[in-house]
Design a protein around this motif. Structure first.
Motif, PDB file in Angstrom:
ATOM      1  N   HIS A   1       0.827  -1.207   0.000  1.00  9.41           N
ATOM      2  CA  HIS A   1       0.000   0.000   0.000  1.00  9.41           C
ATOM      3  C   HIS A   1       0.863   1.259   0.000  1.00  9.41           C
ATOM      4  N   VAL A   2       2.091   1.128  -0.509  1.00  9.78           N
ATOM      5  CA  VAL A   2       3.038   2.247  -0.594  1.00  9.78           C
ATOM      6  C   VAL A   2       3.687   2.216  -1.972  1.00  9.78           C
ATOM      7  N   MET A   3       3.861   3.393  -2.568  1.00  9.98           N
ATOM      8  CA  MET A   3       4.641   3.473  -3.801  1.00  9.98           C
ATOM      9  C   MET A   3       5.376   4.808  -3.830  1.00  9.98           C
ATOM     10  N   ILE A   4       6.314   4.927  -4.754  1.00  8.80           N
ATOM     11  CA  ILE A   4       7.095   6.152  -4.906  1.00  8.80           C
ATOM     12  C   ILE A   4       6.926   6.653  -6.334  1.00  8.80           C
ATOM     13  N   VAL A   5       6.701   7.966  -6.470  1.00 12.46           N
ATOM     14  CA  VAL A   5       6.585   8.581  -7.792  1.00 12.46           C
ATOM     15  C   VAL A   5       7.462   9.818  -7.858  1.00 12.46           C
ATOM     16  N   ASN A   6       7.798  10.234  -9.092  1.00 15.66           N
ATOM     17  CA  ASN A   6       8.530  11.483  -9.279  1.00 15.66           C
ATOM     18  C   ASN A   6       7.543  12.611  -9.538  1.00 15.66           C
ATOM     19  N   ASP A   7       8.077  13.783  -9.925  1.00 13.86           N
ATOM     20  CA  ASP A   7       7.152  14.912 -10.086  1.00 13.86           C
ATOM     21  C   ASP A   7       6.421  14.886 -11.425  1.00 13.86           C
ATOM     22  N   LYS A   8       6.640  13.809 -12.184  1.00 16.77           N
ATOM     23  CA  LYS A   8       5.802  13.544 -13.348  1.00 16.77           C
ATOM     24  C   LYS A   8       4.730  12.507 -13.029  1.00 16.77           C
ATOM     25  N   ALA A   9       4.604  12.186 -11.727  1.00 21.64           N
ATOM     26  CA  ALA A   9       3.592  11.248 -11.228  1.00 21.64           C
ATOM     27  C   ALA A   9       3.823   9.836 -11.724  1.00 21.64           C
ATOM     28  N   LYS A  10       5.087   9.487 -12.016  1.00 20.58           N
ATOM     29  CA  LYS A  10       5.418   8.165 -12.532  1.00 20.58           C
ATOM     30  C   LYS A  10       6.273   7.403 -11.513  1.00 20.58           C
ATOM     31  N   ARG A  11       6.011   6.101 -11.391  1.00 24.19           N
ATOM     32  CA  ARG A  11       6.928   5.232 -10.657  1.00 24.19           C
ATOM     33  C   ARG A  11       8.233   5.129 -11.437  1.00 24.19           C
ATOM     34  N   PHE A  12       9.344   4.907 -10.726  1.00 21.76           N
ATOM     35  CA  PHE A  12      10.621   4.814 -11.426  1.00 21.76           C
ATOM     36  C   PHE A  12      11.555   3.759 -10.852  1.00 21.76           C
ATOM     37  N   MET A  13      11.075   2.938  -9.902  1.00 23.07           N
ATOM     38  CA  MET A  13      11.947   1.906  -9.346  1.00 23.07           C
ATOM     39  C   MET A  13      11.124   0.895  -8.548  1.00 23.07           C
ATOM     40  N   ASN A  14      11.785  -0.184  -8.179  1.00 19.65           N
ATOM     41  CA  ASN A  14      11.260  -1.145  -7.219  1.00 19.65           C
ATOM     42  C   ASN A  14      11.424  -0.534  -5.835  1.00 19.65           C
ATOM     43  N   GLU A  15      10.336  -0.169  -5.209  1.00 27.81           N
ATOM     44  CA  GLU A  15      10.398   0.542  -3.937  1.00 27.81           C
ATOM     45  C   GLU A  15      10.991  -0.290  -2.806  1.00 27.81           C
ATOM     46  N   SER A  16      11.054  -1.597  -2.958  1.00 24.14           N
ATOM     47  CA  SER A  16      11.482  -2.478  -1.867  1.00 24.14           C
ATOM     48  C   SER A  16      12.966  -2.822  -1.882  1.00 24.14           C
ATOM     49  N   ILE A  17      13.710  -2.385  -2.884  1.00 21.58           N
ATOM     50  CA  ILE A  17      15.125  -2.764  -2.943  1.00 21.58           C
ATOM     51  C   ILE A  17      15.909  -2.130  -1.802  1.00 21.58           C
ATOM     52  N   ASN A  18      17.106  -2.663  -1.562  1.00 17.90           N
ATOM     53  CA  ASN A  18      17.917  -2.133  -0.459  1.00 17.90           C
ATOM     54  C   ASN A  18      18.210  -0.656  -0.674  1.00 17.90           C
ATOM     55  N   TYR A  19      18.406   0.042   0.436  1.00 22.12           N
ATOM     56  CA  TYR A  19      18.490   1.500   0.385  1.00 22.12           C
ATOM     57  C   TYR A  19      19.683   2.011  -0.419  1.00 22.12           C
ATOM     58  N   HIS A  20      20.785   1.257  -0.446  1.00 21.76           N
ATOM     59  CA  HIS A  20      21.935   1.710  -1.226  1.00 21.76           C
ATOM     60  C   HIS A  20      21.610   1.727  -2.710  1.00 21.76           C
ATOM     61  N   ASP A  21      20.986   0.684  -3.194  1.00 20.90           N
ATOM     62  CA  ASP A  21      20.690   0.605  -4.626  1.00 20.90           C
ATOM     63  C   ASP A  21      19.617   1.606  -5.053  1.00 20.90           C
ATOM     64  N   VAL A  22      18.844   2.120  -4.103  1.00 21.75           N
ATOM     65  CA  VAL A  22      17.879   3.174  -4.434  1.00 21.75           C
ATOM     66  C   VAL A  22      18.609   4.408  -4.955  1.00 21.75           C
TER      67      VAL A  22
END
Length: 568
Positions: A349-370
């Motif tokens: 029930h969580v996702m991440i978007v940029n300011d174009k309202a688009k997802r751009f990654m797997n939100e669950s990956i380790n924090y370094h690879d983000v």
């Protein structure tokens, strides 16, 4: 043994080994050197001992350590090397990988047997697993070590010199946070685990009876150091490394009142000053992607980098960092109102978007690879910054780590939080296109229903699933955003710390840029050096694991460099 160089008289030296910085790397070097019989001075420019280590989770990633078997994990040198080499993919100094694998287990045994410390292995499963769980040689636990409960009473008045924060008190065994999935606790849960990441209340004890996490690691290192005569000096700033005949022989320092003094060391100087996250000029000149916030102390500003380069030290790996996105803590009663984002973005029930309202990654990956997703630039435009962590009302009611982001009823809405009764309302608050945003959420919700993320494969690795909610089916990492109100929290580009700096060899000796040989008497460890696994984050505590290991090998080499005075 005598700790003077052959041909030198004892009274020429203020110490045998001077350590600049009091984080994990410096304190390990200091304790190791003192156990080996050296007279040691630790210089700390702030008023408190512990550096960034003291405010960290205090976990050290040490593959093939002797404690793994006790939690049912079988490991080997070959598996550890295979995993690390798969992580670094040919980048950096390959001898450093050997150092981590061969001397990491050695330092833990040494600190336990000679330094009186207690390490505990993390239990298999959960989020204690290696961060790239799909690579050969990865393990599901055991490699990440924490220290046990550490009483403050034995320190007496010295306890006031230890850096202690609202997360320092021992309220539970930190291994339980992972193995019992405390990140899934609901608001109001009685278990203490998830509350360790809650904002400070201002009512915490100044000096708790028992310490945990990074504060406990620091305390145990200092406890051992005090027992072996280490001289800890706070409010003393190192200004310059003194070199004579091509050898580092001391440090020019300034005290609390600005008075200058030169301290001389017969065996050498260990630079352990941390990163440069709080020097805007160095970040602008050296980093390839921005760091808006970091977990480093504000005093970490590249002092050791500058001092080393001033006497001709070579640098390596200097554009890198231990990347980690940051989010607001949920309150305004802290010096820096952000904290690293980990479990909050991995929940369903969580996702991440940029300011174009688009997802751009797997939100669950380790924090370094983000981190790599925040430097995506097209046409001079940073595609994915600013970013927003988006979640729905169900998530806010279900998970405490998200509930803390939402102000209490009637409280003002902070400027980093947006709230909307509907998805379109939230989009307007975020100043993104409502039509695009609604389409992004609709697509995401379809993935959640099917249990397959067709765009970014979220939930396909063991690491992803470890941070998800197993009760959320069919994919523990994917849940629809469907229940209002809807929330968006500003996500900032950040890091735990910068990394890279003075180039070191497999003994922690700093290279000369001119000769490509070690500068006699000059050592470095921790985030002011390149000692460690370049360009990757192998597992929980990788930064401290490298820091402790290189602090140890540096001190061992310094001790070996001394010869007994004739006739002693």
């Amino acid at each position: 043994m005598s700790s003077s160089l052959i041909g030198s008289s004892e009274n020429e030296w203020d110490a045998d080994f001077i350590v600049i910085g009091s984080g994990g790397a410096g304190l390990t070097g200091a304790l190791t050197a003192a156990i080996k019989g050296l007279r040691v001075i630790v210089l700390e420019k702030t008023s408190l001992i512990g550096g960034t280590t003291a405010v960290s989770g205090g976990t050290s990633w040490i593959p093939n350590n002797h404690l793994e078997a006790g939690v049912g994990v079988a490991d080997s040198r070959e598996e550890a090397l295979a995993y690390l080499n798969a992580c670094i993919i040919g980048v950096g100094d390959p001898t450093h990988i050997d150092v981590l694998v061969d001397h990491g287990p050695e330092v833990i045994k040494f600190l336990e047997e000679e330094g009186g410390m207690e390490f505990l292995a993390t239990r298999p499963g959960g989020s204690s697993m290696d961060y790239r769980s799909w690579l050969p040689g990865a393990k599901v636990g055991g490699r990440a070590l924490v220290v046990g409960k550490t009483a403050t009473a034995p320190f007496g008045e010295f306890a006031s010199k230890l850096r202690i924060t609202h997360t320092s008190a021992w309220t539970f065994d930190p291994r339980d946070y992972n193995s019992e999935a405390m990140h899934l606790d609901a608001p109001g849960a009685q278990r203490p685990g998830a509350s360790v990441f809650a904002p400070p209340t201002g009512e915490e004890d100044a000096i708790p009876a028992n310490l945990a996490r990074g504060a406990a690691l620091v305390a145990q290192l200092v406890r051992g150091g005090l027992a072996h005569g280490v001289d800890y000096r706070v409010d003393v700033r190192a200004e310059e490394i003194i070199e004579e005949n091509g050898r580092a022989v001391g440090v020019r320092v300034s005290g609390p009142d600005g008075e200058a003094q030169v301290l001389r060391a017969s065996a050498g100087v260990l630079v352990a000053t941390g990163g440069f996250s709080h020097d805007e000029e160095l970040k602008r000149l050296w980093l390839s992607r921005r760091i808006q916030y970091s977990c480093e102390l504000e005093s970490n500003s590249g002092d050791g980098h500058r001092m080393g380069m001033a006497i001709g030290a070579q640098t390596a790996g200097i554009g890198d960092a231990w990347w980690m996105p940051h989010l607001p803590l949920g309150s305004d009663n802290s010096i820096v109102n952000t904290a690293g984002s980990r479990e909050d973005r991995a929940l369903p029930h969580v996702m991440i978007v940029n300011d174009k309202a688009k997802r751009f990654m797997n939100e669950s990956i380790n924090y370094h690879d983000v981190g790599k997703y925040f430097d995506s630039v097209v046409g001079g435009w940073e595609q994915n910054f600013p970013a927003w962590l988006v979640f729905d009302g169900y998530a806010a009611r279900r998970y405490a780590v998200l509930a803390w982001k939402v102000p209490a009823e009637g409280a003002p809405t902070p400027d980093w939080l947006r709230i909307g009764a509907s998805l379109a309302d939230l989009a307007r608050e975020m100043e993104v296109d409502p039509t695009v945003f609604e389409a992004t959420v609709e697509r995401f919700n379809g993935f959640a229903q099917a249990g397959v993320d067709e765009d970014f494969q979220r939930g396909e690795t063991a690491y992803d699933r470890a941070w998800g909610d197993p009760a959320n089916l069919p994919n523990p990492c994917l849940g629809a955003l469907s229940e209002g109100p809807f929330y968006a929290v500003r996500m900032y580009a950040g890091a735990l710390s910068t990394r890279g700096g003075l180039r070191v060899d497999d003994k922690g000796r700093v290279y000369s840029a001119a000769s490509q040989q070690p500068i006699p008497g000059l050592y470095a460890a921790g985030n002011c050096s390149n000692g460690g696994p370049t360009s990757c984050y192998p597992g929980p505590g990788a930064t401290l694991g490298a820091a402790l290991t290189f602090g140890y090998v540096a001190a061992m080499d310094a001790a070996d460099s001394l010869a007994p005075v004739e006739g002693s």
